[in-house]
Design a protein around this motif. Sequence first.
Motif, PDB file in Angstrom:
ATOM      1  N   VAL A  42       0.832  -1.210   0.000  1.00 56.12           N
ATOM      2  CA  VAL A  42       0.000   0.000   0.000  1.00 56.12           C
ATOM      3  C   VAL A  42       0.866   1.259   0.000  1.00 56.12           C
ATOM      4  N   LEU A  43       2.041   1.192   0.626  1.00 57.96           N
ATOM      5  CA  LEU A  43       2.924   2.361   0.751  1.00 57.96           C
ATOM      6  C   LEU A  43       3.883   2.534  -0.425  1.00 57.96           C
ATOM      7  N   GLN A  44       3.717   1.755  -1.493  1.00 55.24           N
ATOM      8  CA  GLN A  44       4.623   1.880  -2.636  1.00 55.24           C
ATOM      9  C   GLN A  44       4.642   3.283  -3.249  1.00 55.24           C
ATOM     10  N   PRO A  45       3.504   3.996  -3.325  1.00 52.86           N
ATOM     11  CA  PRO A  45       3.588   5.387  -3.821  1.00 52.86           C
ATOM     12  C   PRO A  45       4.521   6.255  -2.979  1.00 52.86           C
ATOM     13  N   LEU A  46       4.514   6.043  -1.651  1.00 53.53           N
ATOM     14  CA  LEU A  46       5.420   6.800  -0.779  1.00 53.53           C
ATOM     15  C   LEU A  46       6.867   6.456  -1.087  1.00 53.53           C
ATOM     16  N   ARG A  47       7.125   5.207  -1.457  1.00 51.71           N
ATOM     17  CA  ARG A  47       8.501   4.804  -1.797  1.00 51.71           C
ATOM     18  C   ARG A  47       9.009   5.608  -2.988  1.00 51.71           C
ATOM     19  N   ASP A  50       8.917   9.614  -1.542  1.00 55.45           N
ATOM     20  CA  ASP A  50       9.801   9.907  -0.407  1.00 55.45           C
ATOM     21  C   ASP A  50      10.389   8.599   0.096  1.00 55.45           C
ATOM     22  N   SER A  51      11.455   8.159  -0.551  1.00 57.87           N
ATOM     23  CA  SER A  51      12.047   6.863  -0.236  1.00 57.87           C
ATOM     24  C   SER A  51      12.513   6.789   1.219  1.00 57.87           C
ATOM     25  N   LYS A  52      13.058   7.881   1.737  1.00 57.22           N
ATOM     26  CA  LYS A  52      13.568   7.890   3.106  1.00 57.22           C
ATOM     27  C   LYS A  52      12.460   7.594   4.108  1.00 57.22           C
ATOM     28  N   SER A  53      11.302   8.213   3.926  1.00 60.90           N
ATOM     29  CA  SER A  53      10.177   7.974   4.838  1.00 60.90           C
ATOM     30  C   SER A  53       9.659   6.552   4.711  1.00 60.90           C
ATOM     31  N   TRP A  55      11.363   3.812   3.922  1.00 64.74           N
ATOM     32  CA  TRP A  55      12.253   2.863   4.576  1.00 64.74           C
ATOM     33  C   TRP A  55      12.285   3.073   6.088  1.00 64.74           C
ATOM     34  N   TYR A  56      11.946   4.283   6.533  1.00 61.38           N
ATOM     35  CA  TYR A  56      11.789   4.503   7.974  1.00 61.38           C
ATOM     36  C   TYR A  56      10.614   3.688   8.504  1.00 61.38           C
ATOM     37  N   ILE A  57       9.478   3.773   7.815  1.00 64.57           N
ATOM     38  CA  ILE A  57       8.290   3.019   8.230  1.00 64.57           C
ATOM     39  C   ILE A  57       8.549   1.523   8.143  1.00 64.57           C
ATOM     40  N   GLU A  58       9.203   1.093   7.055  1.00 59.96           N
ATOM     41  CA  GLU A  58       9.527  -0.325   6.916  1.00 59.96           C
ATOM     42  C   GLU A  58      10.392  -0.788   8.069  1.00 59.96           C
ATOM     43  N   GLY A  59      11.355   0.043   8.476  1.00 60.23           N
ATOM     44  CA  GLY A  59      12.242  -0.319   9.569  1.00 60.23           C
ATOM     45  C   GLY A  59      11.504  -0.478  10.888  1.00 60.23           C
ATOM     46  N   VAL A  60      10.537   0.396  11.134  1.00 62.94           N
ATOM     47  CA  VAL A  60       9.736   0.297  12.359  1.00 62.94           C
ATOM     48  C   VAL A  60       8.941  -1.008  12.364  1.00 62.94           C
ATOM     49  N   LEU A  61       8.305  -1.330  11.229  1.00 65.13           N
ATOM     50  CA  LEU A  61       7.549  -2.580  11.135  1.00 65.13           C
ATOM     51  C   LEU A  61       8.471  -3.791  11.295  1.00 65.13           C
ATOM     52  N   PHE A  62       9.668  -3.697  10.719  1.00 66.67           N
ATOM     53  CA  PHE A  62      10.640  -4.782  10.822  1.00 66.67           C
ATOM     54  C   PHE A  62      11.056  -4.986  12.283  1.00 66.67           C
ATOM     55  N   LYS A  63      11.297  -3.895  12.993  1.00 62.95           N
ATOM     56  CA  LYS A  63      11.673  -3.993  14.405  1.00 62.95           C
ATOM     57  C   LYS A  63      10.555  -4.645  15.203  1.00 62.95           C
ATOM     58  N   TRP A  64       9.307  -4.296  14.908  1.00 59.17           N
ATOM     59  CA  TRP A  64       8.180  -4.890  15.627  1.00 59.17           C
ATOM     60  C   TRP A  64       8.077  -6.385  15.356  1.00 59.17           C
ATOM     61  N   LEU A  65       8.339  -6.784  14.122  1.00 64.20           N
ATOM     62  CA  LEU A  65       8.319  -8.217  13.813  1.00 64.20           C
ATOM     63  C   LEU A  65       9.383  -8.960  14.617  1.00 64.20           C
ATOM     64  N   LEU A  66      10.581  -8.392  14.681  1.00 66.39           N
ATOM     65  CA  LEU A  66      11.646  -9.025  15.461  1.00 66.39           C
ATOM     66  C   LEU A  66      11.316  -9.020  16.953  1.00 66.39           C
ATOM     67  N   ALA A  67      10.589  -7.989  17.408  1.00 67.15           N
ATOM     68  CA  ALA A  67      10.172  -7.954  18.811  1.00 67.15           C
ATOM     69  C   ALA A  67       9.181  -9.076  19.105  1.00 67.15           C
ATOM     70  N   MET A  68       8.352  -9.416  18.121  1.00 70.00           N
ATOM     71  CA  MET A  68       7.417 -10.531  18.311  1.00 70.00           C
ATOM     72  C   MET A  68       8.173 -11.838  18.494  1.00 70.00           C
ATOM     73  N   TYR A 171      22.680  -0.845   1.033  1.00 64.52           N
ATOM     74  CA  TYR A 171      23.057  -0.527   2.416  1.00 64.52           C
ATOM     75  C   TYR A 171      22.763   0.928   2.763  1.00 64.52           C
ATOM     76  N   ARG A 172      23.268   1.857   1.977  1.00 60.10           N
ATOM     77  CA  ARG A 172      23.069   3.262   2.334  1.00 60.10           C
ATOM     78  C   ARG A 172      21.821   3.859   1.690  1.00 60.10           C
ATOM     79  N   SER A 173      21.373   3.286   0.613  1.00 58.23           N
ATOM     80  CA  SER A 173      20.131   3.793   0.016  1.00 58.23           C
ATOM     81  C   SER A 173      18.943   3.528   0.946  1.00 58.23           C
ATOM     82  N   ARG A 174      19.077   2.535   1.845  1.00 57.38           N
ATOM     83  CA  ARG A 174      18.028   2.241   2.826  1.00 57.38           C
ATOM     84  C   ARG A 174      18.436   2.658   4.234  1.00 57.38           C
TER      85      ARG A 174
END
Length: 370
Positions: A42-47, A50-53, A55-68, A171-174
């Motif tokens: 759903v967030l592909q238009p944001l990618r 605004d790629s930076k935003s 990958w920020y959101i993706e990172g938060v979701l990724f952290k939550w998955l690892l927290a699970m 690495y740095r693009s994300r």
Amino acid sequence: MAVTLEQAQRVGYTCLKALLRFAFMVANNLVAIPSYVLYLIVLQPLRILDSKSFWYIEGVLFKWLLAMVASWGWWAGYTVVEWGDDVKAVSEDEAMVLVNHQATGDVCTLMMCLQDKGTVVRQMMWLMDHIFKYTNFGIVSLIHGDFFIRQGRAHRDQQLVLLKDHLEKYYRSRNRKWIVLFPEGGFLRKRRETSQAFAKKNNLPFLKHVTLPRLGATQVILKTLVAPQENGAPSGGDTVRKESKSKGLQWVIDTTIAYPKAEPIDIQTWILGYRQPTVTHVHYRIFPVKDVPAEPEALTNWLYQRFIEKEDLLTHFYETGAFPPPQGQTKAISREMTLSNLWLVAIQSFAFLSGGMWYCLFQYLYHCLF
């Protein structure tokens, strides 16, 4: 030998608990992983905008998955005590994390103990065996940009080229900060005999608790991610580095995982929770990357020395139950790593609510279309 009623009840309780935990884990995966994927679709238009935003959101979701994943062990009583340097001090800098590898539970342990290290988890990249690509978490790691490396001499040169390309592209693009790898190239029990034979042939120390590390991935990471002024070595991805104004890789974090009685936790135990509550001990030592040699032979010796030190650390731990104090100090100080149960419950609740939302949405669309 007859089984007493108390023993039978204890076994029955353990089996029931394992079954319920497994059912919860399956349900957790069935809602959390598809939700992660669907949110990012759903967030592909944001990618694009605004790629930076994105990958920020993706990172938060990724952290939550690892927290699970961390919560499965945390609620079973598998906790972590940390020793050595405080890695929170370098959590905002780029770092390479070198970890000894004993079992599948090592990854789960890292998922847990890095949760309270600021932005580390959402901005980290993992190097893992290619077989993990085909697990339930494989799609998440593919989207996040982790690298799956194929083991074996026949694939080694090609894999290192692919790793270099992967780092330069993602690495740095994300906006990745930490990169985690297991230089031994496999589990201790599988590589120990081969490593000891190699050590004997080349007049190297005999290691029991770790194996001699492999150079390839470590060298590629240093060459690709270290800024030229750090150690004089040419590095790849310069264009991306200038765009992101990155200082380059600044630290190497030597991480040693120790289990009581040298009995590692595997992923099955982490999920089913049939083992008694266990404290895993994690020791950190931070090295400035400018002190890491660039030349292959010198880097090999440096890397070997780190694992020889790991051997000494683990020997001391298994004999005393604690890691030795740092040089120049008389006492080693440990730090208990904690997670908030309220936060874990909130994340789990968000996952199940998201799963329900996506289910209702697809049901609505199905009825509208058909």
